[in-house]
Design a protein around this motif. Structure first.
Motif, PDB file in Angstrom:
ATOM      1  N   ALA A   1       0.822  -1.212   0.000  1.00 31.76           N
ATOM      2  CA  ALA A   1       0.000   0.000   0.000  1.00 31.76           C
ATOM      3  C   ALA A   1       0.855   1.261   0.000  1.00 31.76           C
ATOM      4  CB  ALA A   1      -0.927  -0.006   1.217  1.00 31.76           C
ATOM      5  N   PHE A   2       1.949   1.263   0.741  1.00 30.79           N
ATOM      6  CA  PHE A   2       2.803   2.445   0.823  1.00 30.79           C
ATOM      7  C   PHE A   2       3.492   2.762  -0.498  1.00 30.79           C
ATOM      8  CE2 PHE A   2       3.475   2.025   5.680  1.00 30.79           C
ATOM      9  CZ  PHE A   2       2.328   2.785   5.903  1.00 30.79           C
ATOM     10  N   HIS A   3       3.594   1.780  -1.395  1.00 29.85           N
ATOM     11  CA  HIS A   3       4.232   2.037  -2.680  1.00 29.85           C
ATOM     12  C   HIS A   3       3.241   2.550  -3.726  1.00 29.85           C
ATOM     13  CE1 HIS A   3       7.609  -0.065  -0.842  1.00 29.85           C
ATOM     14  NE2 HIS A   3       8.360   0.408  -1.809  1.00 29.85           N
ATOM     15  N   GLY A   4       1.961   2.525  -3.421  1.00 28.47           N
ATOM     16  CA  GLY A   4       0.948   3.239  -4.186  1.00 28.47           C
ATOM     17  C   GLY A   4       0.725   2.836  -5.619  1.00 28.47           C
ATOM     18  N   SER A   5       0.961   1.583  -5.983  1.00 30.01           N
ATOM     19  CA  SER A   5       0.710   1.143  -7.355  1.00 30.01           C
ATOM     20  C   SER A   5      -0.335   0.036  -7.365  1.00 30.01           C
ATOM     21  CB  SER A   5       1.998   0.634  -8.000  1.00 30.01           C
ATOM     22  OG  SER A   5       1.738   0.133  -9.301  1.00 30.01           O
TER      23      SER A   5
END
Length: 301
Positions: A189-193
């Motif tokens: 989730a933190f990498h947003g892809s």
């Protein structure tokens, strides 16, 4: 499965404190720290960030790569001291044998990323880029070394937060499998892809480093592995790192071509099927090794 042992040294270290946060509180703490730190450094960065066409702009990139992650670790340290009442080293950083573990992680991270690039080259999906004005080779070694230091801070900080603190606190309070799932989902989730290949490889990335640190009983190795993996992509081979072009120089200057499934396209190697193959092999190797050692241990009893 031995890797999921609730008495793993990583989980035992978390139990040295007086309190263990529950899942909800752990996620809230991590999100609050991220919002405060990245929000503040983002505002500051917009005001003072140099012109990207400036040849010295990579100094600013180093600053805003290092500063927020250091602040996140400092914030976590404060939380552990104030709420959990335990020393910072218990996040998975025991001093015994730390240098050997870290250097081995560096070599393994560089080697695995190099294997990804080798597979890409074998399929014709990566080649030398002669069209860029980006500094590379001997002339770029100064900035290349500077970014190695930055990646050591950035990669290590991510591991302290996700595989060190988040994984271990949830695993110590609940079941190890729960901690693996939560830590992996947050990492993705933190990498947003939402690109399928990217998500698959981020999950495999998280599983590999998770099993690595559980097998080792500390996070020293994965801190080195993560730093070398990121640095190799952007500043040894000159490729995009999770979709971001890197400022500064590179040792080699490569570009992707052909099928984005094989090359990763503009996102870089982490969106390629070659990365999937290497990470899958890494996950399988750790699981097989752990099981074989467990079987040997039982046969000797």
């Amino acid at each position: 499965m031995p890797l999921m042992n609730k008495d793993n040294p990583l989980f035992e270290a978390a139990r040295m404190g007086r309190r263990l946060p529950n899942i909800f509180l752990s996620i809230v703490v991590l999100l609050v720290l991220a919002v405060i730190v990245f929000g503040a450094t983002g505002i500051i960065g917009e005001r003072i960030y140099a012109d990207p066409d400036n040849p010295d702009a990579y100094y600013d990139s180093v600053l805003f790569l290092v500063a927020p992650f250091l602040l996140l670790v400092v914030g976590l340290w404060g939380w552990m001291a104030a709420y959990e009442k335990r020393p910072f080293w218990t996040v998975g950083l025991p001093l015994q044998g730390w240098l050997k573990k870290y250097l081995l992680g560096l070599l393994l991270g560089f080697g695995m990323l190099s294997l990804v690039v080798t597979l890409m080259a074998a399929t014709g999906t990566v080649s030398l880029d002669d069209s860029t004005a980006q500094q590379h080779g001997v002339a770029a070694l100064g900035s290349v070394f500077l970014f190695l230091i930055a990646m050591i801070v950035q990669g290590g900080s991510e591991e302290v937060l996700i595989r060190g603190w988040m994984l271990q606190t949830i695993g110590a309070r609940y079941r190890p499998l729960v901690s693996v799932i939560v830590a992996s989902l947050l990492f993705v989730a933190f990498h947003g892809s939402i690109e399928p290949m990217v998500v698959i490889n981020l999950v495999l990335f998280s599983l590999f480093v998770t099993f690595y640190c559980l097998r080792e009983g500390s996070i020293w190795g994965v801190c080195g592995w993560h730093a070398a993996w990121n640095w190799s992509q952007g500043h040894f081979y000159g490729l995009s790192v999770t979709g971001h072009e890197q400022a500064g120089g590179t040792v080699l200057d490569l570009k992707t071509a052909g099928s984005s499934i094989l090359s990763g396209g503009d996102f870089g190697p982490e969106a390629s099927m070659m990365c999937t193959v290497v990470l899958l092999a890494g996950v399988a190797a750790i699981i097989v090794k752990a099981r074989s050692l467990s079987g040997l241990s039982k046969s000797m009893k």
